[in-house]
Design a protein around this motif. Structure first.
Motif, PDB file in Angstrom:
ATOM      1  N   LYS A 153       0.817  -1.213   0.000  1.00  0.00           N
ATOM      2  CA  LYS A 153       0.000   0.000   0.000  1.00  0.00           C
ATOM      3  C   LYS A 153       0.852   1.264   0.000  1.00  0.00           C
ATOM      4  N   VAL A 154       2.158   1.098   0.243  1.00  0.00           N
ATOM      5  CA  VAL A 154       3.061   2.252   0.275  1.00  0.00           C
ATOM      6  C   VAL A 154       3.372   2.669  -1.162  1.00  0.00           C
ATOM      7  N   ILE A 155       3.199   3.947  -1.477  1.00  0.00           N
ATOM      8  CA  ILE A 155       3.375   4.432  -2.856  1.00  0.00           C
ATOM      9  C   ILE A 155       4.740   5.105  -3.030  1.00  0.00           C
ATOM     10  N   ASP A 156       5.132   5.254  -4.311  1.00  0.00           N
ATOM     11  CA  ASP A 156       6.338   5.997  -4.685  1.00  0.00           C
ATOM     12  C   ASP A 156       7.560   5.555  -3.876  1.00  0.00           C
ATOM     13  N   ARG A 157       7.823   4.271  -3.881  1.00  0.00           N
ATOM     14  CA  ARG A 157       8.917   3.738  -3.066  1.00  0.00           C
ATOM     15  C   ARG A 157      10.264   3.895  -3.760  1.00  0.00           C
ATOM     16  N   PRO A 158      11.341   4.135  -2.991  1.00  0.00           N
ATOM     17  CA  PRO A 158      12.677   4.224  -3.601  1.00  0.00           C
ATOM     18  C   PRO A 158      13.161   2.844  -4.038  1.00  0.00           C
ATOM     19  N   ASN A 243       6.868  10.662  14.843  1.00  0.00           N
ATOM     20  CA  ASN A 243       5.882   9.745  15.446  1.00  0.00           C
ATOM     21  C   ASN A 243       4.445  10.152  15.114  1.00  0.00           C
ATOM     22  N   ALA A 244       4.241  11.381  14.600  1.00  0.00           N
ATOM     23  CA  ALA A 244       2.901  11.812  14.215  1.00  0.00           C
ATOM     24  C   ALA A 244       2.431  11.094  12.958  1.00  0.00           C
ATOM     25  N   ALA A 245       3.370  10.635  12.141  1.00  0.00           N
ATOM     26  CA  ALA A 245       2.999   9.901  10.934  1.00  0.00           C
ATOM     27  C   ALA A 245       2.301   8.597  11.313  1.00  0.00           C
ATOM     28  N   TYR A 246       2.842   7.929  12.301  1.00  0.00           N
ATOM     29  CA  TYR A 246       2.230   6.679  12.767  1.00  0.00           C
ATOM     30  C   TYR A 246       0.853   6.958  13.354  1.00  0.00           C
ATOM     31  N   ALA A 247       0.763   8.022  14.142  1.00  0.00           N
ATOM     32  CA  ALA A 247      -0.515   8.352  14.781  1.00  0.00           C
ATOM     33  C   ALA A 247      -1.578   8.736  13.745  1.00  0.00           C
ATOM     34  N   THR A 248      -1.135   9.267  12.596  1.00  0.00           N
ATOM     35  CA  THR A 248      -2.076   9.710  11.561  1.00  0.00           C
ATOM     36  C   THR A 248      -2.688   8.541  10.797  1.00  0.00           C
ATOM     37  N   ASP A 249      -1.847   7.579  10.368  1.00  0.00           N
ATOM     38  CA  ASP A 249      -2.393   6.477   9.556  1.00  0.00           C
ATOM     39  C   ASP A 249      -1.630   5.163   9.725  1.00  0.00           C
ATOM     40  N   GLY A 250      -0.979   4.987  10.844  1.00  0.00           N
ATOM     41  CA  GLY A 250      -0.413   3.684  11.156  1.00  0.00           C
ATOM     42  C   GLY A 250       0.896   3.338  10.477  1.00  0.00           C
ATOM     43  N   PRO A 251       1.249   2.064  10.480  1.00  0.00           N
ATOM     44  CA  PRO A 251       2.556   1.600   9.998  1.00  0.00           C
ATOM     45  C   PRO A 251       2.855   1.947   8.547  1.00  0.00           C
ATOM     46  N   GLU A 252       1.855   1.830   7.657  1.00  0.00           N
ATOM     47  CA  GLU A 252       2.120   2.080   6.239  1.00  0.00           C
ATOM     48  C   GLU A 252       2.553   3.529   6.000  1.00  0.00           C
ATOM     49  N   LEU A 253       1.902   4.482   6.669  1.00  0.00           N
ATOM     50  CA  LEU A 253       2.293   5.884   6.501  1.00  0.00           C
ATOM     51  C   LEU A 253       3.652   6.149   7.160  1.00  0.00           C
ATOM     52  N   LEU A 254       3.941   5.477   8.251  1.00  0.00           N
ATOM     53  CA  LEU A 254       5.243   5.648   8.882  1.00  0.00           C
ATOM     54  C   LEU A 254       6.351   5.181   7.934  1.00  0.00           C
ATOM     55  N   VAL A 255       6.159   4.024   7.303  1.00  0.00           N
ATOM     56  CA  VAL A 255       7.143   3.522   6.337  1.00  0.00           C
ATOM     57  C   VAL A 255       7.297   4.507   5.181  1.00  0.00           C
ATOM     58  N   THR A 257       6.758   7.692   5.172  1.00  0.00           N
ATOM     59  CA  THR A 257       7.416   8.928   5.627  1.00  0.00           C
ATOM     60  C   THR A 257       8.915   8.720   5.785  1.00  0.00           C
ATOM     61  N   VAL A 258       9.324   7.563   6.344  1.00  0.00           N
ATOM     62  CA  VAL A 258      10.759   7.269   6.506  1.00  0.00           C
ATOM     63  C   VAL A 258      11.425   7.151   5.139  1.00  0.00           C
ATOM     64  N   GLU A 259      10.800   6.444   4.208  1.00  0.00           N
ATOM     65  CA  GLU A 259      11.389   6.283   2.878  1.00  0.00           C
ATOM     66  C   GLU A 259      11.481   7.618   2.144  1.00  0.00           C
ATOM     67  N   ASN A 261      11.748  10.663   3.395  1.00  0.00           N
ATOM     68  CA  ASN A 261      12.708  11.600   4.001  1.00  0.00           C
ATOM     69  C   ASN A 261      14.138  11.087   4.019  1.00  0.00           C
ATOM     70  N   THR A 262      14.339   9.806   3.740  1.00  0.00           N
ATOM     71  CA  THR A 262      15.700   9.246   3.736  1.00  0.00           C
ATOM     72  C   THR A 262      16.142   8.764   2.354  1.00  0.00           C
ATOM     73  N   GLY A 263      15.215   8.273   1.526  1.00  0.00           N
ATOM     74  CA  GLY A 263      15.593   7.661   0.253  1.00  0.00           C
ATOM     75  C   GLY A 263      16.021   6.218   0.421  1.00  0.00           C
ATOM     76  N   LEU A 264      15.797   5.648   1.617  1.00  0.00           N
ATOM     77  CA  LEU A 264      16.169   4.263   1.911  1.00  0.00           C
ATOM     78  C   LEU A 264      14.918   3.383   1.881  1.00  0.00           C
ATOM     79  N   ARG A 265      14.941   2.313   1.095  1.00  0.00           N
ATOM     80  CA  ARG A 265      13.787   1.432   0.994  1.00  0.00           C
ATOM     81  C   ARG A 265      13.722   0.512   2.212  1.00  0.00           C
ATOM     82  N   ILE A 266      12.545   0.400   2.802  1.00  0.00           N
ATOM     83  CA  ILE A 266      12.323  -0.481   3.962  1.00  0.00           C
ATOM     84  C   ILE A 266      11.794  -1.826   3.451  1.00  0.00           C
ATOM     85  N   ASP A 267      12.502  -2.894   3.772  1.00  0.00           N
ATOM     86  CA  ASP A 267      12.118  -4.233   3.293  1.00  0.00           C
ATOM     87  C   ASP A 267      11.143  -4.938   4.227  1.00  0.00           C
TER      88      ASP A 267
END
Length: 437
Positions: A153-158, A243-255, A257-259, A261-267
């Motif tokens: 469900k995560v879009i525009d992934r690096p 941590n507000a990203a998680y509170a807004t829409d859970g794990p998928e939005l947190l992933v 947001t991390v990707e 702001n960093t450009g690092l893909r989370i596996d």
């Protein structure tokens, strides 16, 4: 009329000097009988008749004298016709012409056991039991994983790089906790859940790297697709705490947001709540750790002296949650979290836990029931994560905070130059040279 059985004469009625001159008393044969010792027989006077059926072959005795006592030799077989003199003398009687003993005598020895064959089949049986147990344990444990996060469900992934990146999240979820447990663990009773800690673990061929992401990190909220609604929310450049990203829409939005702001893909994604964390620590019998400086915090319930000590689940949770007791606040807390999680992974991965079913199954049960992971997470991936964290604790990897350049409105601002270099080294699976300082 002769009352004696056919073939008997006065010379073989019990006298010692029979006319035949046999080898044994009363023997009518010139050959020695098979060795045997007579059972006790009541003595009779001279001329006393032998017992009924004496001198008759066993087959005829069974037919003609049923119910009459029969005399057995030592081997348990019927007494021979020859060699009876009516006395319980304990003599060994001859006869049989060297035929090798009477009925019932064991004439052969027991074969020696084939130990090579026994060892072979024992090893095969043991291997079979181990295989069945291992396979059964794997499927039992695999069925306990809560695969609730859908990274598709995560879009525009690096683009992915070399190695594997895990996003490890400690949430403040009170799920399944009673009021008494919340009070004991000093968790409070806030509804919902937020991130209490966030880390990226990079597992690669040039050493593993554990990077803490402060919860107060200043980040941009990107465009995303709602995990429940499926609706697309366009990014506006809004700055938020991580941590507000998680509170807004859970794990998928947190992933996402991390990707972004960093450009690092989370596996892979791994999350654990308060109760699950404490239960794992208790399941392994506590975790030993060295505390450099004593500290106390009424919010988390922490009250520790300096030195090496073993923490139970309640104490461990207080240790990793404390931030008000430190001048560096969240930055010091992330260091403590890294230190403790690496020590916990070391304890879980020890032979004393892995090879001991009485420790392994409670640990797996306590841990797997409380872990929330992504849909593609396997037990192999989870095991790789724990062993990598153990390696970091043993000095085989790098442990650090995300590089910080300053603060803005109470949020911690990342050092963009260092972050870019760090991500490049991780994507190329190179040895990390970037530091937090």
């Amino acid at each position: 009329m002769n009352d004696w059985p056919e073939g008997w004469s006065g010379d073989n009625r019990g006298g010692r000097g029979s006319a035949g001159g046999g080898h044994g008393y009363g023997s009518a044969s010139a050959q020695p009988e098979g060795a045997r010792v007579m059972r006790q027989v009541q003595r009779g006077g001279a001329g006393a008749p032998p017992p009924p059926g004496y001198g008759v072959p066993p087959q005829q005795q069974q037919q003609s004298y049923q119910g009459q006592p029969q005399y057995l030799d030592q081997g348990g077989g019927p007494q021979s016709q020859q060699g009876y003199d009516g006395y319980n003398t304990g003599q060994v009687y001859g006869g049989g012409g060297g035929q090798g003993g009477g009925v019932g005598h064991a004439g052969s020895t027991r074969p020696a056991p084939n130990w090579r064959k026994r060892i072979k089949w024992g090893a095969i049986t043991l291997a079979g039991v181990l295989i069945v147990t291992t396979v059964g344990t794997y499927f039992w444990a695999d069925g306990k994983l809560r695969r609730e996060v859908d990274l598709s469900k995560v879009i525009d992934r690096p683009s992915g790089g070399d190695g594997t990146n895990y996003l490890i999240v400690g949430s403040d979820s009170r799920e399944g906790m009673s009021a008494e447990e919340k009070k004991k663990l000093h968790t409070g009773s806030a509804e919902g859940k937020r991130t209490d800690s966030m880390m990226i673990l990079h597992v690669g061929g040039n050493g593993d790297t554990l990077i803490s992401l402060p919860r107060d990190s200043d980040v941009e909220l990107p465009s995303f697709v709602g995990s429940e609604s499926g609706k697309t929310f366009q990014g506006t450049g809004k700055r938020i705490k991580l941590n507000a990203a998680y509170a807004t829409d859970g794990p998928e939005l947190l992933v996402r947001t991390v990707e972004f702001n960093t450009g690092l893909r989370i596996d892979h994604y791994v999350e654990i709540g308060f109760a699950g964390f404490a239960n794992i620590v208790d399941a392994v019998g506590g975790v030993e750790i060295t505390i450099d400086k004593a500290f106390k915090d009424k919010y988390s319930g922490a009250d520790f002296q300096a030195g090496k000590q073993k923490l139970n689940g309640e104490e461990a949770l207080a240790f990793v949650r404390t931030r008000h007791a430190f001048a560096a606040s969240d930055l010091q807390r992330t260091k403590n979290q890294q230190k403790f999680l690496a020590a916990l992974a070391h304890e879980v991965a020890t032979p004393g836990t892995v090879l001991n079913p009485f420790a392994l199954y409670p640990t797996l049960g306590a841990g797997l029931d409380s872990l929330i992971v992504d849909k593609d997470m396997s037990l192999w991936d989870l095991g790789s994560m724990f062993f990598a964290m153990k390696g970091v604790n043993g000095g085989d990897g790098t442990s650090m905070n995300m590089p910080i350049s300053g603060s803005s409105g109470g949020n911690l601002v990342w050092d963009k130059t260092k972050v870019k270099q760090l991500v490049k080294e991780l994507n190329n699976d190179q040895k990390v040279t970037v530091t937090s300082d």
